[in-house]
Write a protein that holds these residues in place. Structure first.
Motif, PDB file in Angstrom:
ATOM      1  N   LEU A  67       0.842  -1.194   0.000  1.00 39.71           N
ATOM      2  CA  LEU A  67       0.000   0.000   0.000  1.00 39.71           C
ATOM      3  C   LEU A  67       0.877   1.244   0.000  1.00 39.71           C
ATOM      4  N   GLN A  68       0.365   2.286  -0.637  1.00 44.48           N
ATOM      5  CA  GLN A  68       1.089   3.551  -0.622  1.00 44.48           C
ATOM      6  C   GLN A  68       1.078   4.104   0.803  1.00 44.48           C
ATOM      7  N   CYS A  69       2.248   4.504   1.251  1.00 43.88           N
ATOM      8  CA  CYS A  69       2.392   4.978   2.632  1.00 43.88           C
ATOM      9  C   CYS A  69       3.301   6.196   2.631  1.00 43.88           C
ATOM     10  N   ASN A  70       2.771   7.357   3.024  1.00 39.99           N
ATOM     11  CA  ASN A  70       3.536   8.600   3.021  1.00 39.99           C
ATOM     12  C   ASN A  70       3.556   9.224   4.409  1.00 39.99           C
ATOM     13  N   LYS A  71       4.701   9.745   4.787  1.00 41.41           N
ATOM     14  CA  LYS A  71       4.789  10.465   6.054  1.00 41.41           C
ATOM     15  C   LYS A  71       4.303  11.892   5.823  1.00 41.41           C
ATOM     16  N   VAL A  72       3.273  12.306   6.586  1.00 36.08           N
ATOM     17  CA  VAL A  72       2.652  13.607   6.345  1.00 36.08           C
ATOM     18  C   VAL A  72       2.918  14.599   7.465  1.00 36.08           C
ATOM     19  N   SER A  73       3.462  14.146   8.585  1.00 33.11           N
ATOM     20  CA  SER A  73       3.928  15.040   9.643  1.00 33.11           C
ATOM     21  C   SER A  73       4.995  14.296  10.433  1.00 33.11           C
ATOM     22  N   LYS A  74       5.570  14.941  11.422  1.00 37.27           N
ATOM     23  CA  LYS A  74       6.700  14.340  12.135  1.00 37.27           C
ATOM     24  C   LYS A  74       6.336  12.996  12.770  1.00 37.27           C
ATOM     25  N   ASN A  75       5.071  12.797  13.104  1.00 34.43           N
ATOM     26  CA  ASN A  75       4.675  11.556  13.773  1.00 34.43           C
ATOM     27  C   ASN A  75       3.441  10.918  13.147  1.00 34.43           C
ATOM     28  N   THR A  76       3.174  11.206  11.856  1.00 37.90           N
ATOM     29  CA  THR A  76       1.973  10.688  11.189  1.00 37.90           C
ATOM     30  C   THR A  76       2.335  10.084   9.836  1.00 37.90           C
ATOM     31  N   TRP A  77       1.844   8.852   9.609  1.00 39.75           N
ATOM     32  CA  TRP A  77       1.998   8.176   8.332  1.00 39.75           C
ATOM     33  C   TRP A  77       0.601   7.927   7.762  1.00 39.75           C
ATOM     34  N   ARG A  78       0.391   8.318   6.510  1.00 41.90           N
ATOM     35  CA  ARG A  78      -0.905   8.137   5.855  1.00 41.90           C
ATOM     36  C   ARG A  78      -0.821   6.916   4.931  1.00 41.90           C
ATOM     37  N   VAL A  79      -1.670   5.952   5.200  1.00 40.90           N
ATOM     38  CA  VAL A  79      -1.692   4.715   4.416  1.00 40.90           C
ATOM     39  C   VAL A  79      -2.924   4.719   3.526  1.00 40.90           C
ATOM     40  N   ALA A  80      -2.689   4.696   2.231  1.00 42.54           N
ATOM     41  CA  ALA A  80      -3.789   4.601   1.270  1.00 42.54           C
ATOM     42  C   ALA A  80      -4.273   3.154   1.230  1.00 42.54           C
ATOM     43  N   LYS A  81      -5.559   2.950   1.513  1.00 39.59           N
ATOM     44  CA  LYS A  81      -6.075   1.587   1.642  1.00 39.59           C
ATOM     45  C   LYS A  81      -6.229   0.900   0.286  1.00 39.59           C
ATOM     46  N   GLY A  82      -6.052  -0.394   0.302  1.00 36.38           N
ATOM     47  CA  GLY A  82      -6.278  -1.198  -0.899  1.00 36.38           C
ATOM     48  C   GLY A  82      -7.689  -1.756  -0.872  1.00 36.38           C
ATOM     49  N   ASN A  83      -7.807  -3.063  -0.913  1.00 34.30           N
ATOM     50  CA  ASN A  83      -9.102  -3.720  -0.869  1.00 34.30           C
ATOM     51  C   ASN A  83      -9.791  -3.410   0.464  1.00 34.30           C
ATOM     52  N   PRO A  84     -10.934  -2.691   0.463  1.00 31.00           N
ATOM     53  CA  PRO A  84     -11.558  -2.260   1.710  1.00 31.00           C
ATOM     54  C   PRO A  84     -12.105  -3.398   2.563  1.00 31.00           C
ATOM     55  N   THR A  85     -12.145  -4.607   2.003  1.00 27.62           N
ATOM     56  CA  THR A  85     -12.666  -5.728   2.797  1.00 27.62           C
ATOM     57  C   THR A  85     -11.556  -6.465   3.540  1.00 27.62           C
ATOM     58  N   GLU A  86     -10.311  -6.048   3.344  1.00 28.46           N
ATOM     59  CA  GLU A  86      -9.182  -6.739   3.967  1.00 28.46           C
ATOM     60  C   GLU A  86      -8.548  -5.878   5.072  1.00 28.46           C
ATOM     61  N   ALA A  87      -7.952  -6.558   6.028  1.00 34.83           N
ATOM     62  CA  ALA A  87      -7.210  -5.864   7.073  1.00 34.83           C
ATOM     63  C   ALA A  87      -5.929  -5.277   6.499  1.00 34.83           C
ATOM     64  N   VAL A  88      -5.402  -4.279   7.183  1.00 34.62           N
ATOM     65  CA  VAL A  88      -4.139  -3.645   6.799  1.00 34.62           C
ATOM     66  C   VAL A  88      -3.058  -4.089   7.777  1.00 34.62           C
ATOM     67  N   LYS A  89      -1.930  -4.523   7.226  1.00 26.99           N
ATOM     68  CA  LYS A  89      -0.808  -4.934   8.061  1.00 26.99           C
ATOM     69  C   LYS A  89       0.305  -3.896   7.924  1.00 26.99           C
ATOM     70  N   VAL A  90       0.767  -3.382   9.042  1.00 23.73           N
ATOM     71  CA  VAL A  90       1.823  -2.369   9.059  1.00 23.73           C
ATOM     72  C   VAL A  90       3.023  -2.949   9.791  1.00 23.73           C
ATOM     73  N   SER A  91       4.190  -2.841   9.182  1.00 28.19           N
ATOM     74  CA  SER A  91       5.418  -3.334   9.802  1.00 28.19           C
ATOM     75  C   SER A  91       6.415  -2.195   9.954  1.00 28.19           C
ATOM     76  N   TYR A  92       7.125  -2.203  11.062  1.00 33.98           N
ATOM     77  CA  TYR A  92       8.155  -1.180  11.273  1.00 33.98           C
ATOM     78  C   TYR A  92       9.135  -1.665  12.328  1.00 33.98           C
ATOM     79  N   ARG A  93      10.309  -1.040  12.345  1.00 38.34           N
ATOM     80  CA  ARG A  93      11.335  -1.328  13.347  1.00 38.34           C
ATOM     81  C   ARG A  93      11.517  -0.093  14.224  1.00 38.34           C
ATOM     82  N   ILE A  94      11.921  -0.335  15.459  1.00 37.39           N
ATOM     83  CA  ILE A  94      12.200   0.769  16.381  1.00 37.39           C
ATOM     84  C   ILE A  94      13.577   0.557  16.994  1.00 37.39           C
ATOM     85  N   TYR A  95      14.365   1.604  16.969  1.00 38.58           N
ATOM     86  CA  TYR A  95      15.669   1.611  17.639  1.00 38.58           C
ATOM     87  C   TYR A  95      15.472   2.125  19.054  1.00 38.58           C
TER      88      TYR A  95
END
Length: 582
Positions: A67-95
């Motif tokens: 999915l398209q994912c853009n950072k729109v502020s210092k602490n906000t990521w906007r995820v453009a949804k794909g198939n609206p009937t499916e769940a969205v999975k977000v992965s990230y790492r933290i130091y």
């Protein structure tokens, strides 16, 4: 898994490099996009810490498609949804490699996760429940958290909403764990980093503290509670949570009597917050806005009262003698009155400005600010002694807190305004308390002896006749050279223009050694308002500063028995400072 639950999975592929991997599964939601946000601060620690700076490699998928994912502020990521009937999975790492009670720390030995610094939330959905599954590396076996388990066999925990999730830290590793019951509540103690502690002694002493505080408030709101303690070579601090706390201390402090009592006081402080701030609170402190500052002038009540009671609870348990307790209380006065900032900033102002001052001290903080912890403890002592004296020992500040808890938290389920708290205090005690509450909003000091004297004690400055001379500076030694660390407001050095970071080379033509003996000699032999010449280096260039010597303004406050106390005053003093059987 609930269809409306937002679920997280935690794993550690490279803990030795200080990373944790997070997977977030968001159920099918309406709308064209999802805004994911990271808190910028954590409740109980009032500073914008910008936790989002530690996020790496964030991406989102749905039904296996990116999915398209853009950072729109210092602490906000906007995820453009794909198939609206499916769940969205977000992965990230933290130091995470900052050792404190409020930040993530991960290494080969363990992981401490501060949830506000770890878990993203969907904008507008803080009320959603969540689940957290921890995948333990082979070398780790324990998880300590206030979150309840989904079932007894899994490492999946749940929270009814994100306010609870963000208030439930996780300690993951091989911490030493034991359990005990106090005030009909199951308690877990998790020790990290080794230490000289005695489990039996700690359990016994903490049980007394817990039962004293529970008796004060009238009930214990939890069915379980977790103490997470990080033991360092040198360290201190604590942070309260809804049904847990994180403490930091020296691993050798348990064998040193004074240090051990300080640790007990720290534990008493954080446990007291179960009621005072976590449940009884100003309106501004919940529900929270995690994206920006949450302002209140009431931290002098929440933290200041807690700072008053932590040592008082230690006295009530019998761990402090009367003298030890009074010395601890007098130290609050020393910490405030030896900062010129008490003439600049009130307790209420310090509360409001905590976001920009309390956690960001600089070289001029002593001249411009105070701590609402210390000043709030002073005001709490005035309230307690005034109520005790005015009611002939029938009421005290305990009664005010208990009734405020019952009224604002239990009956009305809301935060309070300061005026409401004051009105309730006066109604419960029948005592006019406006002078003390008003003093929190001004830099004009109360006559504290007008309160202490009524319970047979007096506040005395043991340095009131001190005529030692001073320049009004604090020096630090670096590589055999002396540098100015602080300059006190209205001192001779202040008026002469001596600056922080100036290197002090000589005084009156005499070279200074690294111990500053020539400066000490000049102060001992000098006269009031005598001008001394100081050879300094500022930014690599030498110059001479001419500064007057003045009397040292350091105060040394002591609380001691009043010699002419009446029998009634002595009785009231015993009520104030008595050991209480739990």
């Amino acid at each position: 898994m609930s269809e409306l639950s937002i679920n997280f999975s935690i794993s550690f592929k490279e803990p030795q490099a200080h990373y944790v991997e997070i997977e977030m599964v968001i159920p099918q939601l309406d709308g064209e996009y999802i805004d994911l946000k990271m808190p910028v601060w954590t409740p109980g620690s009032y500073l914008v810490r910008e936790y989002s700076r530690n996020i790496e490699n964030l991406y989102a998928t749905s039904a296996g498609q990116a999915l398209q994912c853009n950072k729109v502020s210092k602490n906000t990521w906007r995820v453009a949804k794909g198939n609206p009937t499916e769940a969205v999975k977000v992965s990230y790492r933290i130091y995470g490699f900052e050792a404190s009670v409020r930040t993530n720390f991960i290494d080969a030995d363990h992981a401490f996760l501060s949830p506000a610094a770890t878990f993203l939330y969907v904008d507008g959905l803080l009320h959603y429940p969540s689940q957290v599954t921890v995948h333990l590396p082979e070398q780790w076996k324990n998880i300590s958290t206030g979150l309840p388990k989904l079932d007894t066999t899994s490492n999946t925990f749940y929270a009814d909403n994100f306010d609870i999730l963000f208030d439930s830290p996780l300690e993951i590793g091989n911490q030493d764990i034991w359990y005990f019951e106090a005030a009909n509540v199951k308690h877990e103690f998790a020790m990290v980093g080794g230490g000289s502690y005695n489990k039996q002694q700690l359990t016994s002493d903490l049980t007394k503290i817990i039962e004293q505080e529970t008796a004060l408030w009238g009930e214990n709101p939890n069915s379980n509670y977790v103490f997470i303690t990080h033991n360092y070579n040198a360290g201190s601090g604590g942070l309260e949570h809804l049904n847990s706390t994180v403490l930091a201390t020296s691993r050798n402090s348990y064998k040193i009597e004074a240090s051990y009592k300080n640790f007990l006081s720290l534990a008493a402080h954080e446990y007291f917050h179960l009621w005072n701030v976590k449940r009884l609170r100003p309106k501004a402190l919940g529900p929270f806005n995690y994206a920006e500052e949450n302002y209140t002038v009431g931290l002098w009540i929440m933290e200041g009262f807690t700072a008053y009671y932590d040592n008082l609870i230690i006295r009530r348990c019998g761990f402090f003698s009367v003298k030890e307790y009074l010395n601890a209380l007098a130290n609050e006065f020393n910490l405030v009155y030896n900062r010129a900032g008490h003439r600049i900033q009130s307790a209420a102002q310090a509360s409001f400005d905590t976001w920009i001052k309390q956690y960001r001290p600089d070289e001029n903080s002593i001249n411009s600010s105070i701590s609402y912890y210390n000043k709030g403890a002073m005001l709490a002592a005035a309230l307690d002694t005034q109520i005790i004296a005015s009611t002939h020992g029938k009421k005290r500040l305990d009664d005010v807190l208990r009734e405020a808890y019952n009224t604002f938290y239990k009956k009305e389920s809301r935060g309070f305004e300061e005026d409401e708290f004051r009105q309730l205090a006066e109604a419960i005690t029948g005592v006019e308390l406006g002078e003390i509450f008003d003093a929190a909003h001004t830099t004009v000091e109360l006559d504290y002896n007008s309160f202490f004297n009524k319970v047979g004690y007096e506040l005395v400055d043991l340095n009131s006749e001190n005529r030692e001379l001073s320049l009004g500076i604090r020096l630090v030694e670096q590589d055999g050279r002396l540098f100015v660390k602080n300059v006190e407001r209205s001192s001779g050095a202040w008026d002469a223009g001596l600056n922080v970071n100036d290197e002090l080379i000589a005084i009156n033509g005499n070279r200074l050694d690294s111990s500053g003996k020539e400066l000490d000699f000049a102060l001992v032999q000098g006269q009031y308002e005598e001008i001394v010449d100081l050879l300094i280096a500022r930014d690599g260039r030498t110059r001479v500063i001419y500064a007057p010597l003045r009397y040292c303004g350091k105060q040394l406050w002591n609380i001691q028995p009043k010699l002419d106390a009446t029998e009634e005053e002595k009785v009231l003093g015993k009520i104030w400072l008595s050991v209480v059987e739990s």
